[in-house]
Every structure is written in structure tokens, then in C-alpha cells.
Design a protein around this motif. Structure first.
Motif, PDB file in Angstrom:
ATOM      1  N   ILE C  67       0.882  -1.177   0.000  1.00 34.39           N
ATOM      2  CA  ILE C  67       0.000   0.000   0.000  1.00 34.39           C
ATOM      3  C   ILE C  67       0.913   1.218   0.000  1.00 34.39           C
ATOM      4  O   ILE C  67       1.728   1.388   0.910  1.00 34.39           O
ATOM      5  N   VAL C  71      -3.381   5.479   3.409  1.00 33.29           N
ATOM      6  CA  VAL C  71      -3.577   4.878   4.733  1.00 33.29           C
ATOM      7  C   VAL C  71      -2.601   5.554   5.692  1.00 33.29           C
ATOM      8  O   VAL C  71      -1.423   5.703   5.383  1.00 33.29           O
ATOM      9  N   THR C  76      -7.743   4.276   6.593  1.00 34.00           N
ATOM     10  CA  THR C  76      -7.781   5.027   5.340  1.00 34.00           C
ATOM     11  C   THR C  76      -8.007   6.508   5.624  1.00 34.00           C
ATOM     12  O   THR C  76      -8.667   6.870   6.603  1.00 34.00           O
ATOM     13  N   ILE C  81      -5.813   5.141  -2.584  1.00 37.33           N
ATOM     14  CA  ILE C  81      -4.985   4.083  -2.010  1.00 37.33           C
ATOM     15  C   ILE C  81      -4.166   3.482  -3.150  1.00 37.33           C
ATOM     16  O   ILE C  81      -4.692   2.761  -4.004  1.00 37.33           O
TER      17      ILE C  81
END
Lengths: 367, 367, 367, 367
Positions: C67, C71, C76, C81
Motif C-alpha cells: 500500500i 492509509v 484510510t 490508495i
């Protein structure tokens, strides 16, 4: 959509925060067959990169771009071009001081109100760091546009009250000074201004101009997706931009029809020529074949060393002083970003026009 | 898309030419349950309608709107609201004279280059006639926004070199004069200017300002679909608009960070208050809760009685004089259109924010 | 757009080729505040990952997801993302043999016709490798949906002529066998079929079923963006899928209205209950509160060891035998991909419904 | 968007309810120069129009279409084509009986749950009445496609258990019977079935097939906007459709790779020929040059005279019998609607492909 994509056919998707693992995105819709490598993009990124002169922030990011997909044997394949720039200089501890307060003029307060939380490190998503991805996407758009004879170029034309002399405009100069000014004699004046600003811990705004030459007549859509409307959106979406104008712009509001109409005469090529360009190359939202001229106002950065009053997240009054590494004039590095946004918009409208032009109509237009 | 729709969730589709059978469109995405009837829309259309004062075009259109769908028993159903305005005063013969030439400053040339043909009657699709549909859609957006406490209102603040005195600003005045000026004492000055312009067959530009009050913090998306970027596009898409600015706008380019930062103090309601509004109510692309302030520059119409040189469709030099019924200052009637575009943009971003706000986050934000 | 993004408000962008540097993308529009880490995504990727049983391809990809943004501190932020999966097992030399010919049933020919060139390594963009990004995006959608009580789950219900016994349906079984079958007794029958298929160098098709439970009534839009229409697109966009049906599906074409109408009775909760679910949980394009049931037909992979006749890029007749590492039944690993596409579609429509529901209407609906 | 528009470049917007003032919409993105008049559209509308044979509903709508814009001197101008069909036979009183209850299999319940209210007259927006606008838009798409040599045509291939004999397939027959069947000998069998169905107050489902011939290789986008995915969405968005398949469709799930691969051989024109078409003309989401074959399952209408149990808006059990004017087999009139949806999708992908094809690539592809 959460607003991180732009364009209908030539489309840039953009992710990443100032102090996250990486920033990146992808370009959708680039036609197949365009020669492209990482150096093509890097050269544009390097124009925007911080830490290159004493007049910009000393944050040092290599800003090394990787192409992850969409290019095979040196040319684009027509599929999405994945782009990645790892964040390498993430000194998050710099930001502990501002974790619990709202910097005036920044998006700290509005992000918290919108999302109920925020990544406070360096402005998070609101940081101008994401503009590197725009420049990367813009580099691809520029390369595509060049295959059609279109060149996009930008310059800084004023900083605070210091304005260039347009009679000395020389595009060659733009790449040879740290201010992107086309007027060589303005360089010492800008240096002096920055010096003064920096000394007193302040910042200053700037006026930029971007020009696209070689755009043929016919790009842009009527009514809402006018070329000027899409350019206005693209440019206004850049951090710190507060105003956009096309051609004569705000001066047109003060003028008369007799003076503002760009008269037409038979062109040397058998077509049409214009005697002036108050329209900035766009009539009825559609390009006229003249140079497209966009100007934008960049506000002074709100990150300054002069103490400002504000409130913290508990709602209590406090003061804020920004000691981080900041540009005294963010407008300087906004030049390549503005070029990128103009190039992305033009590439998109080129594809849009290609989709329908000369499709069924066979009648000669008379010109 | 051919560019005749705008908005992501609250969306206006718009069709029609100046001298076709009708203009119309539909509003997609209006929530169910909003009380709505044709009079709600007609009142806004009447503000824009030509032929209402001696200071605007004498073309007479009833501009009677019909709601064709999406309303049942006096309230919206959540389905598309079809809108229709029949064209009743289509004196096409007025335009035979310009059938074969390009009027400078108009879209005659660019439409022909784009499409290979054009509906030359009164500018066809490029005519400002289509803005009636924007006003109709905007009337619905305004009504929706009011249920959330948001009011959108606009004014003319300058015409040519004649500028209002902002110290005399009174919103009540706007509806009581044919210029939409908030400064009662400016009325005779504008009258004199129009008189002079008309006498010499010329036209003049205008500066408008639109304000939205009651917008809560949190509307707008980061990066590309910033609230200011979408407002810039919406407003720049109006015929004859050449510049857009938010808050301090172009003045910010000339200013310093110390002067431009809107400082924050504890608000009387336990929240936050701002000591100024150079940002125009938008920080990082997201509304801050302050009034949103948009200014736009409208160029003088290119339809003037003073002869201009141009070329015809055969590429031969000729002269053009526009004898039709035209506004000496199209900026006047652009006021309700600009309000409509701001309202449509805000309604769209309200829905966008509603789609995600307070969805999973349960932690208190501290404020 | 070049077709590599899907969804209006909850949106997945997807880039990458089978043998490029990496695959990845981004999820736009995920609300802020959702707890999320890489393990949440990895668990879904591992379900799809090749090389896990003897019944799927032996290509070994770690399929480790990173990721890259969106985040912060485990939740989140509401911003995109960024997702990245590096390609690690790119044995391109396997593909030299097919560089110059068109594999029947593959996209080799159509990509070359479309783009004038192609990345021939492992199918390039047309490879099912990109479905890993769908699964990653789907993992986020699933996690979001769970906060609203919605669960999406899929199963394989037939392979070739071997069909499960629906009376033995047990969702617990799905995770405990390499075929995703809910009928434990079907496992040896599927094993035998795969063994036979593999022995003769052939491949076989499959029928999958995905169910979403807990979807409240009201998701989906009338007319074009019906929930079933968007599900059909999402599922049909998966490689090798040739058919989609909702609820009774094709059986409805053979049935009578008296048998197909799902009758309604007062529900125990004071609401409404249905006596059957031929509609598959969707009426008029809008969810009814019943389980949503989607079935899809996956064709047998065209990569087989049995020689097939074809032509090369010079247009000459030749034979092709695919010796690479291929799934004898691509339908097996399509189960988590199908779940992902259903989850992405539902997450998108949840946000769409949130944007307008209960906005202005205050009248009680009677139920 | 509220889901009432479809297509990216060739786009249909659609408004209107069964018993409102009118239905209509607009086609955005049709290229300039296409000869078009109202008769071109009317001929397609007449194929769908109710009340034409004893086998469809006896509701009588003239379904007279007006073109309101976008056509000048007999050809399209490139601007939106406004379309209007006034509703003339709005016997709303027929529907008082069902005002307060939910008809099983209809969208009454889901609309009320979604919007908190509903236009109960004849199904309102959920009525198949809106499909007339699809047919009108599809007529324009068909005319455009014909300029490129593409023909779209549909047929009914089964009704309930009665299936046509594909060996007798004759496209000439389709226009010569009220069932759109290509098998002349099936006509009496369908008549008998309808007679029986009607006698007992029931309804029956149908299976339709639409074919597009002349589509060149290269239309469709990889990954999400595959041509088959967009076709699936377009077709599944038609009222009462419960399943869609391309080429071999669900049969592919039961087959083997050796049998399903469409082998390729040198074509007589120097290109490529296929020995079969299990793919239905689409490989990897992109057209292959073979006929595109789409099949769809239409459920029996839920409006039947046989009493069904249901609940009213107060949640009380009750019975419903639909006495209105309804089609015993809605699948019949769905044929022109399905053609329209296929044509709209193909026109859109044609424009999408035109936007990029042969743009920068100059290398010969070898074929």
C-alpha cells in the motif's frame, strides 16, 4: 471518483502523500507507438524538483521516476503507463509541531472537517508533492503533442510587484535562470526580491503564463467542455492557484468590443489570419489555430516564519511559525506544473477531436 | 461526450441551438422529495430573459419552461427532470447576411473548422441562447441548496472602466435595477455608459462576482476535482467569460504570505473563525465554511455596428457589421447564468461529500 | 479513458502487464476511517495466487502487495490508495515461440489489429495477471462493505459437465478445497476431471456463482446504471467470462410469469418478505434486500497442449501448441476475481445511494 | 449521475416516465455530416411501438418523435440531438388500484425503498416506456454505423419452451412476422403459445439474439471497458433482461478448450480467417472482425391476471391482479430495444477507437 483523475480520453490518475511511501499514478489513453523512456519524463521532473537552487525549498527528493507498464521495446503499447516515484526524504518529525494545530492558508482545517481525520505530515495529500506526478504525466502529454507539432511552454512573468518587461521576452532565457523568466534583465530583480522575502521570513505570490503553439483549429467542445473551461479547471487545480485567464482575460472586462475583436484577414497560406489574439487562441471554446495563452495567479505560500495566530485541534488560540524547508515563492516551481496541466488538457482534447473529425462529412468546407 | 453535460452526481445535460425548434435538457441526480414546479424555474429564467430592459437585446423570447418528467405531485421523484423551452422568435432571415462570412470574435470560424459545417443562424450552438437551460438547471440546484442553508447570489461589479463602490454594497439593490449592481449609486453611471456605447455601436465588458453563503466546511475533492477547479471550469464555460478568480484571485499574485494568510481564532460557536477571507472560502480545494467568492471577466460582445474586417468562407477579405438585436453588454445578463453555474457545481459537490462523509469513522475529530 | 478504470464513486484504476516491471493501481473514493493494512489485502490475493495447488498454473508469483498511499496510522484517509505488486517471475523466454503467431482464442490478433503492435510476453495486458489488482481493490471494497453488514462470497458450481449438488451447499466448504466448491462430495469428481483434462493436454470451462448478502433495499440506479447492468459489466470484464446471469437468469426466458414472480408477504420485522428469489435480489435495477445472486460462465483456457491450427504475423498457416505453465481450468482462480468485481460494484453503488438518500424527503414512506 | 446516460463518446441521455408529460433525451457525440431526419428514427420506433399486433399490449401511443436540435439542413451538426416523444395515452386512472401495493416482480417496492416515494402510474420511470428513447437513440447509432459498413440486427429465438430451428434462420423473415422470428415455421407455434398464455392470464419469457456484422477488428478497450463488458451492461440494462451471453456463452462453461478455440487460417483477402465463432466476435474484449453475437434472456412480465399474493404500503398482506394492457411476452418488443443498445455501444466504441488508432505508429504490422 474522489477527484484524483483528470481527462476523458487522455487521463492522468494520481495517488500519494507528501510523506507516504511513494507517489505515482498512471496515464490512461496514450496511443500506441509513441517512443518513451524514463529519461523523457525525468527531464521534466528535474525542472520541478526541489533543492535545485537557493531560491526554492531545500527538501531533497531524488524524484526518480519508474515506468512500470505500458511501454514495450521503447514505445508505448496503448495500455496504461504506470508511474512510480518513491519518497526518500520523509522527515516526518519536522511536522510533530504542527500535528495538533491548523496552519492558516493551508488545508489542515478543511481536510479534518472533510474526512474527520488527516495525515498531518507535510500536508499529506494537500502538499504540492503530488504535482510531481502531474509533471510526469505532462511529460508524456508533451511528447505526444510534439508528434502533432504542438509545443507547450511556460514562464514566470511577475513575482509580487516585480513584473518582467514583455518587450524583452525571449523563450531561450526561460531555461537559463532559476526563475523561469523570459526576461534576462529581470533575474537580478527577482533575486533581490527573494532575498528580501526570505530575510523577513515571508513569502510572495507570482504570475505565470503558459503558451501552446501549433494547436490546429478545431480542438475543444461546445458548451461545458470548452477548451478554455477545461484549461481553467486544470490550471486552477494546481496548489495555490487563485486565478486563471485566457488571452486578454480580466482586461477584457474593462475593454470595448471594437478593441477586443480579433479581426481576420486572408492568410498567406490561403486560409485565415488574425490581426491580434485577445481571444488567447480560443473562440466559442474551440481552438482557432492561434497560440493558446493561459495566465495564472499563484498565491504566496502560507508557510512562513512570521508568527500567525491560529487555533489548535482543541479549538484553543495559539501561534504558528513554520520552520520547515519551504519555497519563499511557490510560483517558481509551479511553472513546469502549469505546463503539464495545459499539455494534459490539450492531449485529451486532441483525442476527443480525432474521435469524430472527418468521419462522415465529405463535403468541402470552402476553406 | 460532446461536452454538453456537466457534473458528476448532480448533472445538467443541455441541447439546442439559437434558431432550432427548441432548447432543453435534463437534470440528473436531483434527490427525491424536493418541492418543485415550473414557476420555481421560470422566476430565474425571467431574470436572464432578453428584451426586459432597454439595456439588453430586444430579441423577445417567452422562454417558457416545461418540466417534462421527474416531478410527481409537486415533488421531485429522484429521476431525471426533463426541461423544454420552445424557441418562438426565430428570425433566421436576419442571419442570411452573415451566412458566408466569419464574424470576428465569434465561433463561426472555429465551428466550421471543427465540424466541417455549421448552423449559421444566430450562432447556432455557440449562441448564448443555450444559457437559458443552464439557468433552468441552476434554479433546481439553488432550490436544493436552500434545503441545506446555502444561498447563491451574484452581482455586476464593474462595466468597462466604471466600477462600483464596494462600501455601498447592498444585496437588496441587485434585484431592483437592470444591471444587477449592488451599488444603487452606480446605476446612473452604468446607464450613461450603455447609452454612450450604444450610440457609437460598440460594446463593453463586465466584471461579475458570485457569492455562496452557508456552504459548510468539507465540500470539494483533493487534487483535480477541487471545488475551486470545478467552479473555474463551470464559470469559464459561460459564453464570453475570459477569466475566473477565487477570493483574492490575481491580487494574490502581487501579495505577501504575511498579508494573504487568513488567520484563525476560536469561534463564538466553539469552532473556528477566520479574520479575513483572501482564500474565498476554499482551502486545498475544500470549502472552509467561509463565504465562497468567485469573480469572472466577461468580454464585450463581438456583435457590434462598427465595421470590422474579416474574411468570408471563400477566404476573401470583406467587412462585417452586425445589425441584429444584440446586448451592448452581455455581462449584464450573464449574472443569473453565473449564479446557475456556481449553484450547479455546489449541488454536485454536496452530493459527492454526502456519499462518503461520516461513513465509517466514529472517532471524534476534536472539534 | 482507455478502459482501465471502473466505478463512479468507488473506483479502481488498474495498470500492468503480465511480464512488465509491476502491476498495480489505485482505489479512489474509499471513505476515511476504514482500518486497513496490507495483510487485509494479501489474504485475498493469496486465494487467487497461482501455484498453490496442483490444479492451477505452476507459475510462482509472490504477489506481495504494497500500500503506497491513502492509509495513515492504520486507517484510510479518504485519499487514493496506491497499490503495487512487483512482477517477480517473468520468464519471458517462454514466450519467444509465440512471438510471431496468433494463439487461437487469445487476444494476440485483436491487440495487434487494435494497436498496430503488442507486448507478446505472456499475453501482456490481456493476461489474467492484471486480475490480481482487481482482487486487491476488491479486498478493500469487501472490507468497506462489511462495515455495512454486507458479505460477498463466491463458489464454483460446475466444471465442464460435472455439476455440484446444490442440496449439499455449505459455504464453510468453499475455503477448504482447491476448487472453491461448496459441495464437499464434488471434490473428488473435480479432481478426476482435472486429471483427465491435464492428461490429454486440454482445458475445461466452469460455472461460478457469487452471492452478496446483507445488501439493503435501494442500491442501484434506474435505466442504464441498474445494479444488475453494472454487475454484468463488472463480471463480463473478467478474462474468459462469456456469460452472466442474475437470479433465475436464462431459466427465466423459458418460464412463465406465474412461476417467476417472487411473491411478497408481511415480514417478521414489520417489513416485507419474499417467498422466492428468482429476481436474484434486484428489481428494476435496484436491490430488494434479498441476497444478490450472480452466475458467470468461464470458458476453457485457449492455452492447451493439443495442437491447434493458426496463422503467424506474416499470414502463413502454422500450428500452435502451448507448453507454458497454464491452468487447466481458469474458472477455479476466477472465483476470488468474481467476488472482487461484485464487491467493487456494490461498494460503488452504496456510495451512490448514500449521496442522495434521505436528503430532503421528510415524509414517512408508510413502511 | 443518476444512471440515465450511457456511453462515453457517443452518449444517450434519457428522461421520462410512463405517464408523465413526455419522454425524451439527447444523443451527444454524433459526428457532423450524417444525413438524419425524423423518419429515420420513426421507422425504428414503429418496430417497437405497442398496439401493432394482437400479440402485444393494446396501449396505443403514437410514439411520434421530434428532433429538436443538432440537425441543420438535413444533416447532423455535431452538437447534441434533442429528442422528444409526447405521451398521449396516459390513462392514469388504470393505476389507482395498485397505488398502495407492491406488484411482485415489479420495481414498486425497490423504488419506494430507494426514493422514499414513487410515481406509481404505470411503473413511472421503471416502465419499459423509456425504452422508446433508447430505440430513438439507437436509430441514430445504426445510421452512423452503416456509414462504416456495420449492420446490427436482432431476432427472437425462443419463447418459453418453444425454440426456433436455427437451420431455417432467414433474416428476411424477421420483419415479416409480429414475433421477430427468423424461422417462418415457428410463427404458428409462437401464436399458439401466446394464445394459451393469454387465455390463462399468464406471461412467458423469451430468448433474443442480436448480431452485428461488419465490425472491423480493433474496437473495444482492454480490462474493464471490454466490448463484451459494455455490451453486457447495455443489454442487461433493458427492463426484464436477466442474462446476457456472448458467442458460445454459457455453453462455454460446459466445454473443452480443444473444442472452444476458434482456429485461424489464412484468409482469402491476405488476412486471417476463423474456422468457427465461439468467441462471438470478441477476443480479449476487442472485436476480431467476425460477427458479434449477443444473446439475452427476457423474463416473463410480472403483470399477469393470475392473482399473486403481496403486501400493501402499510405492510398488510393482500392480493394483486393486473388488469391493465400488458404484453403477454415483453420479449417480443424487446428485440428493437436490444438492437438499439448494441448499436449504441458499438457506435461509442467506434469513436473511442478512432480517437487513437494509427495516431503515431507508422510501422507496418506485418498483416
Amino acid at each position: 471518483m474522489s477527484g484524483s483523475s483528470i481527462g476523458l480520453l487522455f487521463r492522468l490518475c494520481n495517488f500519494g502523500e507528501s510523506h507516504g511511501a511513494a507517489i505515482g499514478g498512471m496515464v490512461e489513453g496514450c496511443p500506441a507507438g509513441l517512443p518513451l523512456n524514463e529519461a523523457d519524463i525525468q527531464v521534466e521532473l528535474d525542472r520541478r524538483r526541489p533543492g535545485q537552487s537557493q531560491f526554492t525549498t531545500q527538501r531533497r527528493e531524488a524524484d526518480h521516476v519508474r515506468i512500470l507498464s505500458g511501454v514495450f521495446e521503447g514505445v508505448t503499447t496503448g495500455t496504461p503507463i504506470g508511474l512510480l516515484i518513491e519518497n526518500t526524504d520523509q522527515r516526518s518529525r519536522d511536522y510533530e509541531a504542527i500535528r495538533n494545530l491548523f496552519r492558516p492558508g493551508h488545508a489542515d482545517y478543511t481536510y479534518l472537517q472533510k474526512y474527520g481525520m488527516r495525515d498531518y505530515r507535510g500536508g499529506g495529500r494537500a502538499s504540492a508533492r503530488e504535482t510531481a506526478v502531474r509533471v510526469a504525466g505532462g511529460a508524456i502529454a508533451k511528447k505526444l503533442l510534439r508528434t502533432g507539432g504542438v509545443e507547450v511552454r511556460g514562464a514566470l512573468v511577475a513575482m509580487g510587484e516585480v513584473v518582467i518587461d514583455r518587450n524583452r521576452w525571449d523563450w531561450q532565457q526561460v531555461g537559463q535562470n532559476p526563475f523561469f523568466t523570459p526576461d534576462a534583465q529581470s533575474v537580478p530583480r527577482f533575486e533581490a526580491l527573494i532575498e528580501e522575502i526570505r530575510k523577513r521570513g515571508d513569502s510572495v505570490g507570482a504570475l505565470l503564463e503558459v503558451e501552446a503553439i501549433g494547436v490546429p483549429a478545431g480542438w475543444g467542445e461546445p458548451v461545458f467542455d470548452r477548451l478554455d473551461a477545461d484549461l481553467a479547471k486544470a490550471v486552477m487545480s494546481i496548489n495555490a492557484v487563485k486565478g486563471v485567464e485566457i488571452g486578454a482575460g480580466f482586461a477584457a472586462a474593462r475593454g470595448y468590443g471594437s478593441g477586443m475583436a480579433d479581426e481576420m484577414v486572408p492568410g498567406s497560406d490561403g486560409g485565415v489570419a488574425f490581426t491580434s489574439n485577445h481571444a488567447g487562441g480560443i473562440l466559442g471554446g474551440i481552438s482557432s489555430g492561434q497560440p493558446i495563452v493561459v495566465r495564472l495567479a499563484v498565491k504566496p505560500t502560507s508557510s512562513i516564519r512570521i508568527p500567525r495566530q491560529t487555533v489548535n485541534v482543541q479549538g484553543e488560540a495559539c501561534q504558528v511559525v513554520t520552520e520547515g524547508r519551504h519555497d519563499p515563492c511557490v510560483g517558481i516551481r509551479a511553472v513546469p506544473v502549469a505546463e503539464a496541466m495545459v499539455a494534459l488538457t490539450l492531449a485529451d482534447h486532441w483525442l476527443r477531436q480525432r474521435s469524430r473529425e472527418k468521419m462522415v462529412l465529405t463535403v468541402s468546407s470552402g476553406l
